[in-house]
Design a protein around this motif. Structure first.
Motif, PDB file in Angstrom:
ATOM      1  N   LEU A 193      49.353  15.719 -24.590  1.00  0.00           N
ATOM      2  CA  LEU A 193      50.236  14.596 -23.901  1.00  0.00           C
ATOM      3  C   LEU A 193      50.692  14.824 -22.363  1.00  0.00           C
ATOM      4  CD1 LEU A 193      52.647  14.019 -26.921  1.00  0.00           C
ATOM      5  CD2 LEU A 193      50.874  12.625 -26.195  1.00  0.00           C
ATOM      6  N   ALA A 194      50.692  15.994 -22.154  1.00  0.00           N
ATOM      7  CA  ALA A 194      51.076  16.575 -20.795  1.00  0.00           C
ATOM      8  C   ALA A 194      49.925  16.217 -19.867  1.00  0.00           C
ATOM      9  CB  ALA A 194      51.511  17.984 -20.830  1.00  0.00           C
ATOM     10  N   GLY A 195      48.748  16.250 -20.396  1.00  0.00           N
ATOM     11  CA  GLY A 195      47.605  16.269 -19.752  1.00  0.00           C
ATOM     12  C   GLY A 195      47.188  14.607 -19.409  1.00  0.00           C
ATOM     13  N   GLN A 196      47.704  14.010 -20.265  1.00  0.00           N
ATOM     14  CA  GLN A 196      47.687  12.480 -20.101  1.00  0.00           C
ATOM     15  C   GLN A 196      48.636  11.817 -19.024  1.00  0.00           C
ATOM     16  OE1 GLN A 196      47.594  10.384 -23.940  1.00  0.00           O
ATOM     17  NE2 GLN A 196      46.489  12.300 -24.865  1.00  0.00           N
ATOM     18  N   LEU A 197      49.776  12.360 -19.374  1.00  0.00           N
ATOM     19  CA  LEU A 197      50.647  12.094 -18.145  1.00  0.00           C
ATOM     20  C   LEU A 197      50.386  12.529 -16.956  1.00  0.00           C
ATOM     21  CD1 LEU A 197      54.008  12.529 -20.412  1.00  0.00           C
ATOM     22  CD2 LEU A 197      52.979  10.450 -19.464  1.00  0.00           C
ATOM     23  N   LEU A 198      49.827  13.569 -16.637  1.00  0.00           N
ATOM     24  CA  LEU A 198      49.443  14.371 -15.377  1.00  0.00           C
ATOM     25  C   LEU A 198      48.355  13.442 -14.785  1.00  0.00           C
ATOM     26  CD1 LEU A 198      49.391  16.575 -13.178  1.00  0.00           C
ATOM     27  CD2 LEU A 198      47.611  17.672 -14.538  1.00  0.00           C
ATOM     28  N   ALA A 199      47.218  12.990 -15.635  1.00  0.00           N
ATOM     29  CA  ALA A 199      46.392  12.330 -14.903  1.00  0.00           C
ATOM     30  C   ALA A 199      46.680  10.969 -14.694  1.00  0.00           C
ATOM     31  CB  ALA A 199      45.011  11.912 -15.922  1.00  0.00           C
ATOM     32  N   ARG A 200      47.761  10.338 -15.287  1.00  0.00           N
ATOM     33  CA  ARG A 200      48.081   9.010 -14.823  1.00  0.00           C
ATOM     34  C   ARG A 200      48.994   9.282 -13.726  1.00  0.00           C
ATOM     35  NH1 ARG A 200      49.938   4.782 -19.276  1.00  0.00           N
ATOM     36  NH2 ARG A 200      50.825   3.218 -17.926  1.00  0.00           N
ATOM     37  N   LYS A 201      49.998  10.129 -13.409  1.00  0.00           N
ATOM     38  CA  LYS A 201      50.671  10.260 -12.337  1.00  0.00           C
ATOM     39  C   LYS A 201      49.800  10.392 -11.259  1.00  0.00           C
ATOM     40  CE  LYS A 201      54.593  10.701 -12.148  1.00  0.00           C
ATOM     41  NZ  LYS A 201      55.576   9.478 -11.821  1.00  0.00           N
ATOM     42  N   CYS A 202      48.931  11.509 -11.200  1.00  0.00           N
ATOM     43  CA  CYS A 202      47.900  11.657 -10.062  1.00  0.00           C
ATOM     44  C   CYS A 202      47.439  10.551  -9.483  1.00  0.00           C
ATOM     45  CB  CYS A 202      47.167  12.813 -10.301  1.00  0.00           C
ATOM     46  SG  CYS A 202      47.969  14.424 -10.367  1.00  0.00           S
ATOM     47  N   ALA A 203      46.953   9.592 -10.551  1.00  0.00           N
ATOM     48  CA  ALA A 203      46.064   8.359 -10.116  1.00  0.00           C
ATOM     49  C   ALA A 203      47.012   7.619  -9.405  1.00  0.00           C
ATOM     50  CB  ALA A 203      45.487   7.583 -11.224  1.00  0.00           C
ATOM     51  N   ASN A 204      48.324   7.406  -9.722  1.00  0.00           N
ATOM     52  CA  ASN A 204      49.368   6.672  -9.194  1.00  0.00           C
ATOM     53  C   ASN A 204      49.552   7.143  -7.844  1.00  0.00           C
ATOM     54  OD1 ASN A 204      49.916   4.550 -10.912  1.00  0.00           O
ATOM     55  ND2 ASN A 204      50.918   5.794 -12.385  1.00  0.00           N
ATOM     56  N   ILE A 205      49.550   8.512  -7.658  1.00  0.00           N
ATOM     57  CA  ILE A 205      49.990   9.008  -6.411  1.00  0.00           C
ATOM     58  C   ILE A 205      48.977   8.801  -5.285  1.00  0.00           C
ATOM     59  CG2 ILE A 205      50.207  11.410  -5.131  1.00  0.00           C
ATOM     60  CD1 ILE A 205      51.811  12.193  -7.443  1.00  0.00           C
ATOM     61  N   GLU A 206      47.755   8.918  -5.796  1.00  0.00           N
ATOM     62  CA  GLU A 206      46.465   8.871  -4.904  1.00  0.00           C
ATOM     63  C   GLU A 206      46.522   7.594  -4.375  1.00  0.00           C
ATOM     64  OE1 GLU A 206      43.448  11.016  -6.983  1.00  0.00           O
ATOM     65  OE2 GLU A 206      44.120  12.997  -6.630  1.00  0.00           O
ATOM     66  N   SER A 207      46.853   6.504  -5.299  1.00  0.00           N
ATOM     67  CA  SER A 207      46.585   5.090  -4.917  1.00  0.00           C
ATOM     68  C   SER A 207      47.322   4.831  -3.419  1.00  0.00           C
ATOM     69  CB  SER A 207      46.973   4.313  -6.236  1.00  0.00           C
ATOM     70  OG  SER A 207      48.489   4.341  -6.080  1.00  0.00           O
ATOM     71  N   VAL A 208      48.383   5.382  -3.188  1.00  0.00           N
ATOM     72  CA  VAL A 208      49.131   5.182  -1.801  1.00  0.00           C
ATOM     73  C   VAL A 208      48.451   5.967  -0.762  1.00  0.00           C
ATOM     74  CG1 VAL A 208      51.116   4.472  -3.115  1.00  0.00           C
ATOM     75  CG2 VAL A 208      50.951   6.904  -2.184  1.00  0.00           C
ATOM     76  N   GLN A 209      47.578   6.691  -0.993  1.00  0.00           N
ATOM     77  CA  GLN A 209      46.870   7.574  -0.209  1.00  0.00           C
ATOM     78  C   GLN A 209      47.754   8.418   0.955  1.00  0.00           C
ATOM     79  OE1 GLN A 209      44.560   4.222   1.798  1.00  0.00           O
ATOM     80  NE2 GLN A 209      42.740   5.000   0.750  1.00  0.00           N
ATOM     81  N   PRO A 210      48.332   9.236   0.249  1.00  0.00           N
ATOM     82  CA  PRO A 210      49.159  10.188   1.013  1.00  0.00           C
ATOM     83  C   PRO A 210      48.464  11.139   1.891  1.00  0.00           C
ATOM     84  CG  PRO A 210      49.438  10.673  -1.129  1.00  0.00           C
ATOM     85  CD  PRO A 210      48.535   9.599  -1.008  1.00  0.00           C
ATOM     86  N   ASP A 211      49.261  11.742   2.961  1.00  0.00           N
ATOM     87  CA  ASP A 211      48.554  13.160   3.597  1.00  0.00           C
ATOM     88  C   ASP A 211      49.363  14.361   2.542  1.00  0.00           C
ATOM     89  OD1 ASP A 211      47.359  11.933   5.601  1.00  0.00           O
ATOM     90  OD2 ASP A 211      49.324  11.348   6.456  1.00  0.00           O
ATOM     91  N   VAL A 212      50.692  13.989   2.107  1.00  0.00           N
ATOM     92  CA  VAL A 212      51.156  15.085   1.390  1.00  0.00           C
ATOM     93  C   VAL A 212      52.128  14.471   0.323  1.00  0.00           C
ATOM     94  CG1 VAL A 212      53.109  14.887   3.069  1.00  0.00           C
ATOM     95  CG2 VAL A 212      52.519  17.082   1.641  1.00  0.00           C
ATOM     96  N   ILE A 213      52.503  15.053  -0.756  1.00  0.00           N
ATOM     97  CA  ILE A 213      53.522  14.690  -1.930  1.00  0.00           C
ATOM     98  C   ILE A 213      54.876  15.840  -1.607  1.00  0.00           C
ATOM     99  CG2 ILE A 213      53.728  14.422  -4.109  1.00  0.00           C
ATOM    100  CD1 ILE A 213      50.630  15.061  -4.407  1.00  0.00           C
ATOM    101  N   ALA A 214      55.953  15.005  -1.686  1.00  0.00           N
ATOM    102  CA  ALA A 214      57.178  15.666  -1.735  1.00  0.00           C
ATOM    103  C   ALA A 214      57.674  15.286  -3.249  1.00  0.00           C
ATOM    104  CB  ALA A 214      58.006  14.978  -0.646  1.00  0.00           C
TER     105      ALA A 214
END
Length: 429
Positions: free
Chosen positions: A371-392
């Protein structure tokens, strides 16, 4: 929700509390829309409402936890998103805490599960033991393929090289630069000094430059959250009392303006000490006083009226702000970190589905890796969708988890603020 506890049951303060919590639930189901496990699985019993029914039945009938109850309570992240959504103010956090304690007391888990949970409880809250375990894990990485899934998951979180220990990650005093404006205690954490000591380094640099004297008492240690969420209530209370005693000596000595915490999972726990020790006559008042003084580092910096950052340092740097569950839901600290980053000169982007957990949740990513892996994949896809230089982010658990799923560098909010205000550029940024 109607309850049927007997007068004899209601003489127990814990059951009194559970009765009050259960009676507030109106079965509306708003919580299901924001519960990460229900979003993934669509199973009513993997939602807060479903778990409430299971807990109610277990407590009212005073029966041991069943396999079914344990399975669905174990799948709860304690992200507390349901409490943000609930229109009736159901205190789910303290209800599920009761359930976990009851499970620990009267349910016999399989041997492998018992050994893993005991190992986590005896290693992670102790910085020296944890650092030694991370060093050993590095040696075990070549053999990960032949290990059980849970042990493989633990190995992947071990850093390739352990960062060197620094003064900001050891007990001590750190004087303010220039005139002293405030005096605070800093909770240095258990795993943070080993996994990412740069967080405490940046915190000490930034606060002392701003005129804050910092003390890290030698007898303050783990906040107790990890063992508490494993159902080990007595162990959690022992950690809480030790910290309350250490900080009260500072409060009653030279005084403290705040207890600053830069790991939001720990901050949520320390802010709850007043509730956690409320029935302990010797400690209740002191615990409540400590909780009232506790601030997330972003709250404390907001109260300090942080000066603007140097535009030449951070101009054009786009930051995706990951709001840790323990910060946005547990502590209700939502806007301060983003406001501070924007004032410092960063371009700040919100992450879609920011209310959903990344899957870290203390030891959840070790205990529930699928379950943690599924949530991680979803979270990272959402983060990368905003095309950041860095995550805080404001929590070491989230940072360690998210780093497994993206190449975008992730650092603590305070590291970016320190950089913008004259400190070191965070490694990897």
């Amino acid at each position: 929700m109607q309850t049927t506890f007997t007068p004899e049951q209601l003489r127990d303060p814990a059951i009194q509390e559970a009765d009050g919590i259960l009676r507030k639930c109106v079965h509306c189901g708003f919580c299901t829309a924001t519960c990460p496990t229900f979003v993934l699985r669509g199973d009513e019993l993997d939602s807060p409402r479903g778990r409430i029914y299971l807990i109610k039945d277990m407590l009212e009938n005073d029966k041991p936890a069943s396999d079914k109850v344990v399975k669905h309570i174990d799948r709860c992240l304690s992200c507390l998103s349901c409490m943000t959504t609930c229109p009736s103010g159901v205190d789910y956090m303290h209800l599920v805490d009761q359930a976990r304690t009851r499970i620990e007391q009267n349910y016999r888990r399989p041997l492998a599960d018992r050994l893993l949970r005991e190992m986590l409880a005896r290693v992670m809250p102790y910085p020296g033991r944890f650092r030694a375990a991370m060093a050993a894990a590095r040696l075990g990485k070549p053999f990960a393929g032949v290990l059980p899934e849970r042990l493989r998951g633990m190995l992947k979180f071990a850093p390739a090289a352990l960062p060197a220990a620094t003064p900001a990650n050891r007990p001590g005093r750190f004087p303010a630069q220039g005139a002293r404006r405030k005096r605070v205690a800093l909770l240095q954490g258990c795993v943070q000094p080993a996994l990412d000591p740069a967080i405490n380094d940046a915190t000490v640099r930034l606060l002392t430059r701003l005129g804050v004297e910092i003390v890290a008492p030698p007898d303050a240690g783990c906040c107790g959250a990890l063992v508490h969420h494993l159902g080990k209530e007595d162990d959690g209370r022992a950690f809480a009392r030790a910290n309350v005693a250490a900080w009260m000596r500072e409060i009653e000595g030279e005084g403290l303006d705040a207890i600053v915490v830069n790991a939001s999972g720990c901050g949520t726990m320390v802010k709850d000490y007043g509730h956690f020790l409320q029935h302990d006559a010797e400690w209740a008042d002191r615990a409540a006083r400590v909780s009232a003084l506790t601030r997330d580092v972003s709250e404390f910096l907001t109260d300090l009226d942080l000066p603007p950052g140097d535009p030449a340092r951070v101009a054009g740097v786009t930051v995706a702000y990951h709001s840790a569950c323990s910060l946005q839901h547990g502590q209700r600290v939502r806007t301060q970190p983003k406001d501070l980053l924007a004032r410092a000169g960063f371009v700040v982007k919100d992450v879609p589905e920011s209310h959903l957990c990344c899957g870290s949740a203390g030891t959840y990513n070790l205990m529930q890796p699928e379950l943690a892996g599924q949530l991680l994949a979803r979270k990272c896809a959402n983060i990368e969708s905003v095309q950041p230089d860095v995550i805080a982010a404001g929590n070491i658990g989230c940072m360690t988890q998210i780093a497994q799923g993206t190449q975008v560098p992730i650092v603590h909010t305070v590291q970016l603020l320190d950089w913008a205000l004259g400190g070191e550029r965070p490694a990897g940024v």
